[in-house]
Enzyme design. Structure first.
Site: not given
Ligand code: ASP
Length: 337
Positions: A250, A196, A224-227, A247-248
């Site tokens: 999510g 990211t 899958r969707v992250g933050d 970052t990291g």
């Protein structure tokens, strides 16, 4: 301290924090841009070209992270890690100084998701478009549909990952199976670095904006969707207060609305570093220390004074900072565990 501030202060339980944690009264440092990880150095250079001639923070944060999206050597953009089914899917968000925001998620075959996110913000009544719909919108807006071929590095990493892959939706399996998303990249073994870039900036007019763009966690489940594309989680800007990005892992950022939380801590008077620290502590409290040791999350933030800061769960996170007096240097994020 005036009564209202005192109440906010004591309700946070911050009695142990010294006054140096609070915002400074020194002259405002602007323009300024900061971004996550060492890829932020190159991204900041482009953002700085815009900011240093009086350009807007919004243009700076878009153009800045486009550099990283274009890089085939980096884990952001179409050159990045695929999902478990071998497809690169991208998430991005952008937010300006007036609470305008746009994002895209699960977007395939588009080189600059951050620019599509900006179009969503500027040209639609919506905040977020996903998947096929986001791609359709991008194409209608003139973004070319790129090939779905993996970059050479990503292909190598994916083939290697496939050798021992178990389709197991346990979060953080990348780490437990030896594909630690946060270890230094070892392309030959399929171990990759972070995925990211988040950037926040203040322009010469004192306006804030932010951007965040990612291919998400390597070898994630399809869909899958992250933050990163979720406003308030991966990115948040409040022009009265400050801007933050994450970052990291999510999932853990989403659980605490991480970037919004950082901005709210700054509203209550904490400086950016302490605000990021408190958000990291919230994750550790929610998850427990042992489980938190298995993941990384890093936050970075700036406030309206142009103070900046970052914090992470564990060693290894850094961010790039650029302003007139100090051009582009890397800061190691302080860590808790
Ligand atoms: N936050 C990103 C996500 O969870 C990944 C990363 O920052 O490495 O999608």
């Amino acid at each position: 301290m005036e009564r209202r501030k005192f109440l906010e202060f004591s309700s946070l339980g911050l009695s142990a924090i010294t006054f140096s944690s609070f915002k400074s009264s020194s002259p405002i440092r602007k323009p300024i841009v900061i971004s996550t990880w060492d890829a932020g150095i190159e991204a900041n250079k482009t953002a700085w070209k815009i900011l240093s001639i009086g350009g807007s923070a919004l243009d700076a944060v878009e153009k800045g992270v486009m550099v990283t999206e274009s890089s085939q050597n980096c884990c952001v953009g179409l050159g990045a890690n695929p999902d478990r089914d071998g497809f690169v899917t991208l998430d991005a968000s952008i937010m300006d100084h007036q609470f305008n925001c746009g994002s895209v998620a699960f977007l395939e075959r588009i080189k600059h998701p951050i620019s599509v996110a900006r179009r969503v913000m500027e040209k639609t009544p919506h905040v977020m478009l996903v998947g096929e719909g986001a791609q359709q919108f991008a194409v209608a807006e003139g973004f070319p549909l790129e090939s779905d071929k993996l970059s050479n590095d990503a292909k190598k990493a994916y083939e290697n990952w496939l050798k021992k892959s178990e389709y197991n939706p346990i979060i953080n399996i990348e780490r437990t199976k030896g594909n630690n998303a946060f270890a230094p990249p070892k392309l030959e073994t399929g171990e990759w670095n972070h995925d990211t870039i988040g950037m926040v900036a203040m322009d010469a007019n004192g306006n804030l904006s932010g951007s965040c763009t990612t291919s998400g966690m390597g070898f994630k489940m399809r869909g899958r969707v992250g933050d990163s594309p979720i406003i308030g989680a991966g990115l948040f800007v409040d022009n009265e207060v400050g801007a933050a990005t994450a970052t990291g892992q999510g999932e853990d950022v989403i659980r605490i609305c991480g970037s919004h939380l950082v901005v709210e801590f700054m509203r209550q008077g904490l400086n950016p570093e302490m605000a990021c620290k408190k958000a990291v502590e919230r994750i550790i409290k929610a998850k427990g220390v042992e489980k938190s040791k298995q993941i990384q999350v890093g936050f970075i933030a700036i406030n309206k004074q142009g103070d900046y800061g970052g914090y992470c769960i564990q060693k290894g996170f850094n961010f790039a900072v650029c302003y007139a007096e100090e051009k582009n240097f890397l800061v190691d994020g302080k860590f808790i565990l």
